[in-house]
Scaffold this active site. Structure first.
Site, mmCIF file in Angstrom:
data_model
loop_
_atom_site.group_PDB
_atom_site.id
_atom_site.type_symbol
_atom_site.label_atom_id
_atom_site.label_comp_id
_atom_site.label_asym_id
_atom_site.label_seq_id
_atom_site.Cartn_x
_atom_site.Cartn_y
_atom_site.Cartn_z
ATOM 1 N N TYR A 143 3.643 -25.690 -25.848
ATOM 2 C CA TYR A 143 3.547 -24.040 -25.751
ATOM 3 C C TYR A 143 4.927 -23.859 -24.821
ATOM 4 O O TYR A 143 5.812 -22.898 -25.176
ATOM 5 C CB TYR A 143 2.454 -23.351 -25.067
ATOM 6 C CG TYR A 143 2.639 -21.995 -25.015
ATOM 7 C CD1 TYR A 143 2.440 -21.072 -26.089
ATOM 8 C CD2 TYR A 143 2.881 -21.269 -23.811
ATOM 9 C CE1 TYR A 143 2.493 -19.833 -26.148
ATOM 10 C CE2 TYR A 143 3.144 -19.922 -23.812
ATOM 11 C CZ TYR A 143 2.861 -19.157 -24.747
ATOM 12 O OH TYR A 143 2.940 -17.918 -24.862
ATOM 13 N N HIS A 200 9.025 -21.808 -25.883
ATOM 14 C CA HIS A 200 9.627 -20.778 -25.172
ATOM 15 C C HIS A 200 10.807 -21.091 -24.270
ATOM 16 O O HIS A 200 11.352 -20.491 -23.712
ATOM 17 C CB HIS A 200 8.404 -20.127 -24.206
ATOM 18 C CG HIS A 200 7.471 -19.320 -25.088
ATOM 19 N ND1 HIS A 200 6.295 -19.902 -25.830
ATOM 20 C CD2 HIS A 200 7.058 -18.060 -25.307
ATOM 21 C CE1 HIS A 200 5.704 -19.418 -26.502
ATOM 22 N NE2 HIS A 200 6.152 -18.050 -26.124
ATOM 23 N N TYR A 260 10.048 -8.066 -20.260
ATOM 24 C CA TYR A 260 9.113 -8.878 -21.013
ATOM 25 C C TYR A 260 8.981 -10.262 -20.244
ATOM 26 O O TYR A 260 10.098 -11.180 -20.083
ATOM 27 C CB TYR A 260 9.086 -9.138 -22.326
ATOM 28 C CG TYR A 260 8.042 -9.466 -23.198
ATOM 29 C CD1 TYR A 260 6.941 -10.341 -22.714
ATOM 30 C CD2 TYR A 260 7.893 -9.239 -24.357
ATOM 31 C CE1 TYR A 260 5.887 -10.831 -23.618
ATOM 32 C CE2 TYR A 260 6.733 -9.244 -25.389
ATOM 33 C CZ TYR A 260 5.929 -10.002 -24.717
ATOM 34 O OH TYR A 260 4.824 -10.538 -25.590
ATOM 35 N N TRP A 310 7.100 -16.101 -36.402
ATOM 36 C CA TRP A 310 6.649 -16.510 -34.972
ATOM 37 C C TRP A 310 5.374 -16.482 -34.513
ATOM 38 O O TRP A 310 4.667 -17.385 -34.096
ATOM 39 C CB TRP A 310 7.559 -15.692 -33.905
ATOM 40 C CG TRP A 310 7.393 -15.839 -32.555
ATOM 41 C CD1 TRP A 310 6.425 -15.405 -31.820
ATOM 42 C CD2 TRP A 310 7.851 -17.007 -31.771
ATOM 43 N NE1 TRP A 310 6.634 -15.918 -30.414
ATOM 44 C CE2 TRP A 310 7.411 -16.983 -30.385
ATOM 45 C CE3 TRP A 310 8.993 -17.851 -31.968
ATOM 46 C CZ2 TRP A 310 7.845 -17.843 -29.535
ATOM 47 C CZ3 TRP A 310 9.271 -18.776 -31.164
ATOM 48 C CH2 TRP A 310 8.759 -18.833 -29.756
#
Length: 116
Positions: A18, A22, A41, A76
């Site tokens: 994960y 990113h 964000y 995505w």
């Protein structure tokens, strides 16, 4: 401006993957997030896979709708959905929002106006 915080649970066995997904996020997905009107964000990952997200937007409903209609965001989110525990639907649409209980700026402004 609206501040939005949310929580998801990443599968512990997929934490490293994960994080790698990113680092970095697809450039076209970054562009879609910005085009949707989300800014500042950030994602924060706690031990055990608890994920906290935060962003600011002027119109969260419009940002949600924009991303829901985006082919890039759909691709995505389809790839990201396997990383999460007990998630019904797309991660960007099914994340549990958190209740805001404190904001320093808002309380300082209120205290200053009361003192005046």
């Amino acid at each position: 401006m609206t501040r939005v915080a949310f929580q998801l649970q990443v599968r512990p066995e997929l934490l490293d993957e994960y994080i790698a997904r990113h680092t970095p996020v697809w450039p076209e997905m970054l562009a879609e997030i910005a085009a949707a009107g989300r800014r500042n964000y950030s994602l924060f990952l706690a031990e055990g896979g608890t994920l906290f997200g935060y962003y600011e937007t002027d119109d969260d409903a419009a940002a949600q709708a924009y991303l829901a209609a985006s082919d890039v965001a759909t691709r995505w989110e389809a790839e990201m959905s396997r990383f999460f525990v007990d998630l019904a639907g797309r991660p960007d649409q099914a994340a549990r929002p958190l209740l805001k209980v404190f904001n320093l700026e808002a309380q300082l402004t209120a205290a200053e106006s009361t003192a005046s």
